[in-house]
Every structure is written in structure tokens, then in C-alpha cells.
Design an enzyme around this catalytic site. Sequence first.
Site, PDB file in Angstrom:
ATOM      1  N   CYS A   7      42.476  39.477  36.625  1.00 57.62           N
ATOM      2  CA  CYS A   7      41.843  39.541  37.133  1.00 57.62           C
ATOM      3  C   CYS A   7      42.023  38.009  38.184  1.00 57.62           C
ATOM      4  O   CYS A   7      42.535  37.578  38.388  1.00 57.62           O
ATOM      5  CB  CYS A   7      40.941  39.189  36.786  1.00 57.62           C
ATOM      6  N   HIS A  26      42.702  40.097  40.490  1.00 56.10           N
ATOM      7  CA  HIS A  26      41.955  40.207  41.300  1.00 56.10           C
ATOM      8  C   HIS A  26      41.693  39.906  42.831  1.00 56.10           C
ATOM      9  O   HIS A  26      42.223  39.181  43.270  1.00 56.10           O
ATOM     10  CB  HIS A  26      40.107  39.945  40.514  1.00 56.10           C
TER      11      HIS A  26
END
Length: 227
Positions: free
Chosen positions: A145, A165
Site C-alpha cells: 500500500c 497504492h
Amino acid sequence: MAAAIVIGRQVYHSVVPSLLAKKSVAFTSPRQLHTAAFRKMAKRALIILAEGAEEMETVITVDVLRRGNVNVTLAGLAGKDTVLCSRNVKVVPDTDLSSALKEAPFDAVILPGGLKGAEALANAEIVGQILRDHFAQGKLVAAVCAGPTAFIGHGIGKGKRVTSHPSVKDKMVAGGYEYSEDRVVVDGNVITSRAPGTTFEFALKLVELLQGKEQADAIMPPMLVKL
């Protein structure tokens, strides 16, 4: 909190005799013997937990690695007290990071995401030292992420192929990385992934790299995970 792992008898034929041969080691029960054998055989992973970490990425990674017989230490960046994660879930680390480092080196160092947590990891020099030491030794360094953004300031794997992400894609590109939108990316000893929804794949890839594909495949059916 540390998970209890029950270890069967079938896998330690090569390790148990060597442990018994050490006359200075006393085992009072089969459980102690099996636990000692596990610790000798298992790969070891350090997951660093900072306030604001993404809780799914933290807990799924810890859980899947432990299912895969990886010896995981979840270490609190700021200490061993309960950590408030990004969606107000409270997670208790196994220990503080300074204590965990007494057990170094690890076979893998893993950073969860969560924007606030990733910023704390990126700003902590102790995290940079850990990452640089393990990266230089060829150990796995992994992040999911927003976690990969911590690699930028700490100088880890510049030029490597990575993912993250989508919200921090531009930051990774500007940091000098080759960007991919694959769900999990492995480039040498750098492993990255994208979000809570890709964390099972991320963790299973880590089990595969640490313990072998057979082990990773074996833990998927009980979890009803399909890739």
C-alpha cells in the site's frame, strides 16, 4: 499478540536428533522439543507496526505468514504498547522494535501501509538502518500500500520495479522506481503490493519466497483463498 502454533511430529526428523545431541540443552516435554525444532528451522520475519498503520494489511500478513510456519515478530515502532491503526482498530505488538532487533537479522522485513503509518516508518532512522542492513544482506524487504514510500527516503532499491497504492504512484515514480500496476511485484529481494485487497496475495508470495511454493499452496485451501 503472539499466536500459538501447534507443531506436528512429522517434519522434524532431521532437526530433533541434532537438538537432542546437544547435552547442554534440556527439554522437559515433547512440546518444548518441537518448539525448539520449529525455531531452528523456521524463517523469521519482522513486521514493523507504527501508529496509523493499515490494520488489515498488518493482521493478514502476520496471520498468513504464521500459518506458513514463518516465525513472525510484530514490533511496535514507538514501543510495545497498543497501537491505534488507521480505522481505529487497536493492535498489540509482540514487542518493541529495539527489543526485536536483539534477534536480528531476520529473513524478511515487512512494512504495512496506512498513510500515517507509512510516514512514521519513512521518518524513522532506525527503520532505515534495518532496511538498509537487510537489503544489503540479500534479505527480503517488503511493503504494501503506502508502505513502499518508506523505501524512497531510506534509499532502498532505487530503480527496482515496484507497485503501491495508486494514491502514491506519482511519489514512487518521482523517487526513481519503475512502476507496475501488478497486484504483487517481486524484483530481486524487494517485494511490494497495493492495498488491503491484495494483502493475501502479498503474504502468500512472502510464504512462497521464505518457505517454498508447496507451503504457500498448502495453506490456501483452509482459508478458502483463490488466486
